[in-house]
Each structure stands twice: as C-alpha cells, then as structure tokens.
Write a protein that holds these residues in place. Structure first.
Motif, PDB file in Angstrom:
ATOM      1  N   GLU A 180      -0.531   2.757  -6.775  1.00  0.00           N
ATOM      2  CA  GLU A 180      -2.235   2.866  -6.181  1.00  0.00           C
ATOM      3  C   GLU A 180      -2.607   2.207  -4.988  1.00  0.00           C
ATOM      4  O   GLU A 180      -2.956   2.930  -4.921  1.00  0.00           O
ATOM      5  N   VAL A 181      -2.109   1.239  -4.548  1.00  0.00           N
ATOM      6  CA  VAL A 181      -2.666   0.854  -3.062  1.00  0.00           C
ATOM      7  C   VAL A 181      -1.125   2.040  -2.334  1.00  0.00           C
ATOM      8  O   VAL A 181      -3.169   1.648  -1.512  1.00  0.00           O
ATOM      9  N   LEU A 182      -0.848   2.428  -2.245  1.00  0.00           N
ATOM     10  CA  LEU A 182      -0.520   3.771  -1.206  1.00  0.00           C
ATOM     11  C   LEU A 182      -1.634   4.454  -1.558  1.00  0.00           C
ATOM     12  O   LEU A 182      -2.078   5.387  -0.634  1.00  0.00           O
ATOM     13  N   LEU A 183      -1.926   4.851  -2.732  1.00  0.00           N
ATOM     14  CA  LEU A 183      -2.887   5.893  -2.867  1.00  0.00           C
ATOM     15  C   LEU A 183      -4.563   5.835  -1.985  1.00  0.00           C
ATOM     16  O   LEU A 183      -5.379   6.535  -1.425  1.00  0.00           O
ATOM     17  N   VAL A 184      -4.704   4.881  -2.276  1.00  0.00           N
ATOM     18  CA  VAL A 184      -5.765   4.517  -1.112  1.00  0.00           C
ATOM     19  C   VAL A 184      -6.318   4.067   0.048  1.00  0.00           C
ATOM     20  O   VAL A 184      -6.839   4.256   0.596  1.00  0.00           O
ATOM     21  N   LYS A 185      -4.680   4.258   0.323  1.00  0.00           N
ATOM     22  CA  LYS A 185      -4.806   3.704   1.173  1.00  0.00           C
ATOM     23  C   LYS A 185      -4.535   4.971   2.067  1.00  0.00           C
ATOM     24  O   LYS A 185      -5.297   5.578   3.639  1.00  0.00           O
ATOM     25  N   LEU A 186      -4.142   6.265   1.744  1.00  0.00           N
ATOM     26  CA  LEU A 186      -3.968   7.358   1.853  1.00  0.00           C
ATOM     27  C   LEU A 186      -5.287   8.615   1.341  1.00  0.00           C
ATOM     28  O   LEU A 186      -5.639   8.839   2.677  1.00  0.00           O
TER      29      LEU A 186
ATOM     30  N   ARG B   5       7.020  -4.062   3.372  1.00  0.00           N
ATOM     31  CA  ARG B   5       7.423  -5.672   3.058  1.00  0.00           C
ATOM     32  C   ARG B   5       5.536  -5.960   2.697  1.00  0.00           C
ATOM     33  O   ARG B   5       5.098  -6.375   1.887  1.00  0.00           O
ATOM     34  N   VAL B   6       4.625  -5.906   3.891  1.00  0.00           N
ATOM     35  CA  VAL B   6       3.320  -6.103   3.226  1.00  0.00           C
ATOM     36  C   VAL B   6       2.849  -5.742   2.472  1.00  0.00           C
ATOM     37  O   VAL B   6       2.157  -6.180   1.888  1.00  0.00           O
ATOM     38  N   VAL B   7       3.133  -4.599   2.401  1.00  0.00           N
ATOM     39  CA  VAL B   7       2.441  -3.797   1.070  1.00  0.00           C
ATOM     40  C   VAL B   7       2.889  -4.355  -0.291  1.00  0.00           C
ATOM     41  O   VAL B   7       2.446  -4.035  -1.192  1.00  0.00           O
ATOM     42  N   VAL B   8       4.558  -4.262  -0.319  1.00  0.00           N
ATOM     43  CA  VAL B   8       5.192  -4.616  -1.317  1.00  0.00           C
ATOM     44  C   VAL B   8       4.826  -6.328  -1.860  1.00  0.00           C
ATOM     45  O   VAL B   8       4.754  -6.807  -2.986  1.00  0.00           O
TER      46      VAL B   8
ATOM     47  N   PRO C 144      16.139 -13.831  -2.245  1.00  0.00           N
ATOM     48  CA  PRO C 144      14.733 -13.381  -2.074  1.00  0.00           C
ATOM     49  C   PRO C 144      14.571 -12.384  -2.589  1.00  0.00           C
ATOM     50  O   PRO C 144      15.615 -11.056  -2.724  1.00  0.00           O
ATOM     51  N   ASP C 145      13.064 -11.865  -2.730  1.00  0.00           N
ATOM     52  CA  ASP C 145      12.888 -10.857  -3.390  1.00  0.00           C
ATOM     53  C   ASP C 145      13.403  -9.921  -2.355  1.00  0.00           C
ATOM     54  O   ASP C 145      13.150  -8.489  -2.913  1.00  0.00           O
ATOM     55  N   ARG C 146      13.757 -10.037  -1.181  1.00  0.00           N
ATOM     56  CA  ARG C 146      12.986  -9.059  -0.307  1.00  0.00           C
ATOM     57  C   ARG C 146      14.465  -8.544  -0.112  1.00  0.00           C
ATOM     58  O   ARG C 146      14.170  -7.278   0.456  1.00  0.00           O
ATOM     59  N   LEU C 147      15.395  -8.887  -0.735  1.00  0.00           N
ATOM     60  CA  LEU C 147      17.085  -8.484  -0.663  1.00  0.00           C
ATOM     61  C   LEU C 147      17.077  -7.675  -1.845  1.00  0.00           C
ATOM     62  O   LEU C 147      17.872  -7.038  -1.837  1.00  0.00           O
TER      63      LEU C 147
END
Length: 265
Positions: A82-88, A8-11, A31-34
């Motif tokens: 892309e954000v997750l690729l950067v973290k990896l 959730r923190v990433v999205v 809610p966007d989360r649900l």
C-alpha cells in the motif's frame, strides 16, 4: 539483488520492533536487514529454506522463515504494498481509469490449505493466483485460491482487496472506473455485483467472435502475471501454510511496484 537503501527506508518502519530482554537476553537477534535479504533471495531464486547459503550473511533458513512468519502475522506485506501504491499515485504513475483481472494456475508440491485438484491439469494439486492491475500494468491486489476454484469467484474479492490509495489531495482512490475480464468471467450475477461496487464491468461474452478489441486492453494483466511469476518462488507452491505463500505473492507485487516507482523518477 541487493537490499538497496531506498527500499530499506520504505520497509524498515513497517517491521515490528523486538526489544531484547535485560535479565535473560540470550543470543543477539540477527539484523532484520540481513534477514529480509534472505527472504528476497528465496523469493527470487526459489531455493529451499534449508539450502539458503549462510556464507552470504542472511542467517539460517529457519531464522529467515520464522522472521517471515512473524512479519506476515504483523501484516507487514499489505502495508508495504500500500505504501508503494501511494508513492506511485503521488508521482501520477497509477491509472484508475480501468483495471484488468485474470488468474493463473500454479502447481503445488506439498498441498495445504487453499490448494485443490485442478479441473484441467489431470487432477493435479495446485493453487491459483488471481491478480488485478491498473491500466498501466501495476498490481493493485492479488489473492490465492485452490486450483479447483473458478476465476469468476474472485472478481469481487479482488476489487474489494484494492487498498485505499492516497498520494493526492482529496479522498483516497480505491475503485477503478472500469474492470476488464475475459470470457471466463462471463456471468450476469457477477456483473451486477461489480456494478454495486460502483465499477463498470467490461466482460467478454461467451460465443462472441474474437478480435473486438478487449484483448488489446487487457493484455497488460497477462504480462503482469508473467512478471509476477518471474519470481521463481511463485512458479510452484512449496508452502503448506497459505499465509506464507500469500506473503510471497504480496511481496512480489510490492517489488514490481518498487521497480515501476524507480523507473518513473
């Protein structure tokens, strides 16, 4: 399948904000989360939108579909990937020394754009998933074409679809050093185009004997496609709109990256 806090923190920072009107607010927005959990539920199970169980709190299937279309139009999923690729890359989990490409056909039950009659499956309508993976099997990019398109036509588009991956000091990394492909990509024209991108093509030649070692290196992309199709919504194309199916495809790649990121910590 829970919407864990770390994901959730990433999205959530990537989701567009919708301000409620002051004079005519109408019904409160779900809610966007649900709703995102509902989208994940459809991706994992392959369930039809109208059968999405409302007792789980996701909202109606139409609400989830509309929100998915809204987020897709806003470009959320490529940024999420892309954000997750950067973290990896930041934790040294990406290996750009070589990449592998391959394609896989899926059946389509409703047609639509980027769908065509297969040349090998009795002319049935379907699409093709094309995937490029790094040396460890992490998906770097994916594309969608009609079932009648040859895999080699997506070799250059796949390389161009890899986003610039930061995560370390210096220039972002975008191109692998070497790209591996099977005999279906054997064409000198595309070899030259790959060289023009600064990538060395290592493509098997037609007519050569098997067992010269390339398969031992590119099996990771075959395994990657199998992992991608573990998401039931990606096994059969049920969307008429190709952008919605591409959204599921990109989201599937991002979730695989998320699992690899958790395993690397």
């Amino acid at each position: 399948m829970l919407f864990r806090r770390g994901l959730r923190v990433v999205v959530e920072p990537l989701l567009p904000r919708s301000e409620r009107r002051a004079r005519h607010p109408g019904r409160k927005r779900h809610p966007d989360r649900l709703v995102f959990q509902g989208v994940l539920f459809v991706l994992h199970t392959g369930i039809a939108w109208e059968h999405l169980p409302q007792e789980l709190g996701f909202g109606s299937g139409m609400t989830c579909w509309r929100r998915l279309a809204e987020w897709t139009e806003a470009g959320v999923w490529p940024r999420f990937h892309e954000v997750l690729l950067v973290k990896l890359r930041g934790v040294n989990a990406l290996d750009f020394s070589r990449a592998a490409v391959d394609g896989s056909r899926i059946r389509g039950v409703r047609g639509g754009s980027k769908a065509g009659r297969s040349l090998v499956d009795r002319g049935r309508t379907g699409s093709r998933h094309h995937l490029i993976r790094d040396a460890t099997g992490i998906p770097l990019a994916a594309t969608l074409t009609g079932g009648n398109r040859n895999d080699v036509t997506q070799l250059v588009p796949l390389l161009q679809a890899v986003p610039p991956v930061r995560g370390k000091r210096g220039r972002p990394r975008r191109r692998p050093d070497v790209v591996l492909a099977d005999r279906g990509y054997d064409h000198d024209k595309y070899r030259r185009l790959v060289w023009d991108l600064g990538v060395k093509p290592l493509i098997a030649r037609r007519g050569t004997e098997h067992g010269f070692g390339l398969g031992a290196q590119r099996w990771v992309v075959v395994r990657a496609l199998a992992h991608l199709h573990w998401f039931r919504r990606l096994r059969i194309r049920r969307e008429i709109r190709d952008d919605i199916h591409v959204a599921f495809l990109t989201l599937g790649c991002a979730l695989i990256c998320w699992r690899r990121l958790k395993a690397s910590r």
